[in-house]
Design a protein around this motif. Structure first.
Motif, PDB file in Angstrom:
ATOM      1  N   UNK A 115     -33.271  10.161 -20.189  1.00 42.66           N
ATOM      2  CA  UNK A 115     -34.164  11.307 -20.293  1.00 42.66           C
ATOM      3  C   UNK A 115     -35.244  11.228 -19.217  1.00 42.66           C
ATOM      4  N   UNK A 116     -36.114  12.214 -19.239  1.00 45.35           N
ATOM      5  CA  UNK A 116     -37.307  12.211 -18.405  1.00 45.35           C
ATOM      6  C   UNK A 116     -38.513  12.132 -19.321  1.00 45.35           C
ATOM      7  N   UNK A 117     -39.399  11.198 -19.037  1.00 43.87           N
ATOM      8  CA  UNK A 117     -40.627  11.062 -19.819  1.00 43.87           C
ATOM      9  C   UNK A 117     -41.807  11.149 -18.868  1.00 43.87           C
ATOM     10  N   UNK A 118     -42.653  12.137 -19.091  1.00 47.46           N
ATOM     11  CA  UNK A 118     -43.803  12.395 -18.217  1.00 47.46           C
ATOM     12  C   UNK A 118     -43.377  12.525 -16.760  1.00 47.46           C
ATOM     13  N   UNK A 119     -42.235  13.157 -16.568  1.00 41.93           N
ATOM     14  CA  UNK A 119     -41.727  13.379 -15.221  1.00 41.93           C
ATOM     15  C   UNK A 119     -41.041  12.181 -14.604  1.00 41.93           C
ATOM     16  N   UNK A 120     -40.924  11.073 -15.343  1.00 37.31           N
ATOM     17  CA  UNK A 120     -40.289   9.858 -14.842  1.00 37.31           C
ATOM     18  C   UNK A 120     -38.883   9.729 -15.431  1.00 37.31           C
ATOM     19  N   UNK A 121     -37.875   9.566 -14.569  1.00 36.38           N
ATOM     20  CA  UNK A 121     -36.494   9.502 -15.027  1.00 36.38           C
ATOM     21  C   UNK A 121     -36.136   8.107 -15.533  1.00 36.38           C
ATOM     22  N   UNK A 122     -35.492   8.092 -16.702  1.00 33.92           N
ATOM     23  CA  UNK A 122     -35.018   6.852 -17.332  1.00 33.92           C
ATOM     24  C   UNK A 122     -33.501   6.913 -17.400  1.00 33.92           C
ATOM     25  N   UNK A 123     -32.842   5.846 -16.923  1.00 33.85           N
ATOM     26  CA  UNK A 123     -31.382   5.781 -16.973  1.00 33.85           C
ATOM     27  C   UNK A 123     -30.943   4.458 -17.610  1.00 33.85           C
ATOM     28  N   UNK A 124     -29.701   4.401 -18.064  1.00 35.88           N
ATOM     29  CA  UNK A 124     -29.201   3.301 -18.903  1.00 35.88           C
ATOM     30  C   UNK A 124     -27.892   2.742 -18.367  1.00 35.88           C
ATOM     31  N   UNK A 149     -15.918   6.895 -20.491  1.00 30.15           N
ATOM     32  CA  UNK A 149     -15.526   8.281 -20.258  1.00 30.15           C
ATOM     33  C   UNK A 149     -16.517   9.256 -20.883  1.00 30.15           C
ATOM     34  N   UNK A 150     -17.076   8.871 -22.030  1.00 30.34           N
ATOM     35  CA  UNK A 150     -17.987   9.769 -22.741  1.00 30.34           C
ATOM     36  C   UNK A 150     -19.421   9.672 -22.254  1.00 30.34           C
ATOM     37  N   UNK A 151     -19.877   8.457 -21.942  1.00 33.05           N
ATOM     38  CA  UNK A 151     -21.295   8.260 -21.661  1.00 33.05           C
ATOM     39  C   UNK A 151     -21.620   7.848 -20.217  1.00 33.05           C
ATOM     40  N   UNK A 152     -20.650   7.339 -19.477  1.00 30.46           N
ATOM     41  CA  UNK A 152     -20.874   6.885 -18.098  1.00 30.46           C
ATOM     42  C   UNK A 152     -22.010   5.859 -18.037  1.00 30.46           C
ATOM     43  N   UNK A 153     -21.914   4.821 -18.876  1.00 31.10           N
ATOM     44  CA  UNK A 153     -22.997   3.829 -18.908  1.00 31.10           C
ATOM     45  C   UNK A 153     -22.487   2.393 -19.065  1.00 31.10           C
TER      46      UNK A 153
END
Length: 369
Positions: A115-124, A149-153
């Protein structure tokens, strides 16, 4: 030796952006790394006392020299794909085992949600090895493939995912990051049973006005003057034949810690000259020491459990965890509930509760007049 290491650090710091640029592949998706199968080193059996070691320690020593394994599930576009943000502020690097499907599902819905929190992107990213072999390995690999295939993580390599191979998992990830994600500002590196308040982590990192990920940062539950465990029955047993110093260098508990992209790339660079060690958090401390960088303490990171100050309060009280950054050892169901509780707009904590009680008392007094 010391002067040489300091010169490398200074050079690395001054040329950080150039270093990252030079390590970016123009077409990562078409670039495949292949290595010959790493063979067992039988000469280690001549180490005094080797026959008395556990099978897991023997296996570690047989393959300690191996630093490259086939990648089964890759994420070449995770940090630069057309559907990904160009500027990832916080990358969540989560150590997981193949069988921990339930944990991964809960994390995807709670603190590790992309997600994005306060304009900062978070990835997993989940970093994973494989089961030992047989039908279970095949079955779990199929499960991970479907998750991918479902989540790309899912980032998976073909090595046995054991406790003593957690260090290998870290080394493989850092090498992968060097090629694929050199522009990440910060990373949270942790186990799949931690509760991480990613909102608080982003808030904390944004207070570092002089550090946008381009300077040293490595913080968590700081452990100093720790000594190797010499009891053979302990999970953390390390014989003197493997490490003969009295104390480990300072390190942060491996349950979870936060580091900058700069420091991650520094550790990757210096790890090439540090032999793989079976305790992963200690190994990170060894690499930091080699680079002449120090880990730091963060009071809101608790990797050795936690204690609620009052016996009259639930140990999972959301008001307590709302102020924390990272706490280790959670069951999936407790994690799921707690994440939603701390984000409940109706949650009242501390002074809010006191004011609420005061207002109620005042209104009751008015009724009596």
């Amino acid at each position: 030796m010391v002067l040489g290491a300091l010169l490398i650090v200074v050079y690395f710091f001054k040329h950080y952006e150039t270093f990252r640029q030079s390590h970016v592949k123009k077409d990562v998706s078409s670039y495949k790394y292949s290595y010959p199968r790493c063979e067992q080193n039988m000469t280690v059996s001549s180490i005094p006392g080797f026959s008395e070691f556990s099978d897991m320690l023997k296996d570690f020593l047989y393959y300690r020299h191996c630093r490259h394994f086939p990648i089964l599930l890759d994420l070449p576009d995770k940090c630069r794909g057309s559907d990904e943000p160009k500027d990832i502020f916080l990358l969540l690097v989560i150590k997981s085992f193949p069988i921990h499907y339930e944990r991964r599902e809960v994390l995807r819905k709670t603190w590790a949600k992309e997600r994005s929190y306060k304009g900062m992107w978070i990835r997993r990213i989940f970093i994973i090895g494989t089961m030992t072999g047989g039908f279970e390995k095949e079955r779990m690999n199929n499960l991970l493939k479907r998750e991918q295939q479902e989540y790309n993580d899912i980032l998976q390599w073909d090595f046995n995912d054991t406790f003593f191979n957690l260090t290998l998992k870290q080394v493989l990830f850092l090498d992968w990051m060097n090629r694929n994600c050199p522009y990440v500002h910060f990373l949270l590196n942790g186990d799949d049973d931690i509760f991480a308040n990613t909102d608080n982590i982003v808030d904390y990192l944004q207070t570092l006005h002089d550090n946008n990920g381009n300077q040293h940062l490595f913080t968590g539950h700081l452990i100093q003057n720790a000594y190797p465990i010499r009891w053979p029955t302990s999970k953390y047993f390390v014989p003197s034949q493997l490490y003969d110093s009295k104390f480990y260098p300072p390190y942060c508990g491996g349950g979870g810690f936060v580091l900058s992209g700069f420091t991650a790339l520094m550790i990757n660079s210096f790890s090439e000259s540090v032999p793989i060690f079976p305790i992963d958090d200690v190994y990170m401390g060894m690499c930091l020491a080699k680079a002449k960088l120090a880990p730091a303490s963060h009071m809101a990171v608790k990797t050795l459990g936690w204690k609620i100050p009052s016996k009259n309060v639930d140990q999972y009280d959301p008001c307590y965890f709302k102020e924390q950054v990272l706490v280790h050892r959670f069951y999936p169901e407790d994690m799921y509930l707690l994440w939603h509780q701390i984000h409940d707009p109706n949650l009242k904590c501390g002074i809010e509760v006191m004011l609420g009680e005061g207002v109620t008392t005042f209104l009751e007094s008015c009724k009596k007049l």
